[in-house]
Design a protein around this motif. Structure first.
Motif, PDB file in Angstrom:
ATOM      1  N   GLY A 123      43.969  54.216 -57.874  1.00 55.46           N
ATOM      2  CA  GLY A 123      44.194  52.787 -57.647  1.00 55.46           C
ATOM      3  C   GLY A 123      45.495  52.535 -56.911  1.00 55.46           C
ATOM      4  O   GLY A 123      45.542  51.759 -55.950  1.00 55.46           O
ATOM      5  N   ARG A 182      41.205  52.481 -59.962  1.00 51.87           N
ATOM      6  CA  ARG A 182      39.889  52.711 -59.366  1.00 51.87           C
ATOM      7  C   ARG A 182      39.337  54.028 -59.872  1.00 51.87           C
ATOM      8  O   ARG A 182      40.038  55.025 -59.907  1.00 51.87           O
ATOM      9  CB  ARG A 182      39.963  52.779 -57.838  1.00 51.87           C
ATOM     10  CG  ARG A 182      40.257  51.459 -57.170  1.00 51.87           C
ATOM     11  CD  ARG A 182      39.043  50.535 -57.290  1.00 51.87           C
ATOM     12  NE  ARG A 182      39.282  49.267 -56.639  1.00 51.87           N
ATOM     13  CZ  ARG A 182      39.645  48.159 -57.279  1.00 51.87           C
ATOM     14  NH1 ARG A 182      39.838  48.173 -58.556  1.00 51.87           N
ATOM     15  NH2 ARG A 182      39.802  47.039 -56.607  1.00 51.87           N
ATOM     16  N   ASN A 200      45.531  49.158 -55.456  1.00 46.41           N
ATOM     17  CA  ASN A 200      44.872  48.406 -56.521  1.00 46.41           C
ATOM     18  C   ASN A 200      45.416  48.829 -57.877  1.00 46.41           C
ATOM     19  O   ASN A 200      46.172  49.787 -57.984  1.00 46.41           O
ATOM     20  CB  ASN A 200      43.359  48.666 -56.484  1.00 46.41           C
ATOM     21  CG  ASN A 200      42.741  48.171 -55.202  1.00 46.41           C
ATOM     22  OD1 ASN A 200      42.585  46.984 -55.005  1.00 46.41           O
ATOM     23  ND2 ASN A 200      42.412  49.088 -54.316  1.00 46.41           N
ATOM     24  N   GLU A 201      45.011  48.092 -58.922  1.00 42.46           N
ATOM     25  CA  GLU A 201      45.474  48.432 -60.267  1.00 42.46           C
ATOM     26  C   GLU A 201      44.926  49.785 -60.697  1.00 42.46           C
ATOM     27  O   GLU A 201      45.662  50.659 -61.104  1.00 42.46           O
ATOM     28  CB  GLU A 201      45.049  47.350 -61.254  1.00 42.46           C
ATOM     29  CG  GLU A 201      45.610  47.550 -62.633  1.00 42.46           C
ATOM     30  CD  GLU A 201      45.298  46.391 -63.558  1.00 42.46           C
ATOM     31  OE1 GLU A 201      45.339  46.606 -64.781  1.00 42.46           O
ATOM     32  OE2 GLU A 201      45.007  45.293 -63.071  1.00 42.46           O
TER      33      GLU A 201
END
Length: 61
Positions: free
Chosen positions: A19, A27, A24-25
């Motif tokens: 992530g 994944r 992103n936070e």
């Protein structure tokens, strides 16, 4: 499924690491659809694998 469609698949790090690498936070799975980016990413992953593994752990499936 990747082998059936002859799509390269790699395992890399944790959900959080993947992530963070993709902005992103977290994944669990990441698909790269841009052919040029995919080629460059595969080259980097293969080079890292040849040098004894990925920075954060991983392998080609």
């Amino acid at each position: 499924m990747c082998s059936f469609y002859q799509v390269p698949a790699y395992s890399y790090g944790t959900r959080e690491e993947l992530g963070a690498a993709s902005g992103n936070e977290y994944r669990a799975v990441l698909a790269v659809l841009d052919a040029g980016f995919a080629d460059a990413l595969i080259k980097r992953l293969d080079t890292a694998e040849e040098k004894g593994g990925y920075e954060n752990g991983g392998n080609r499936d």
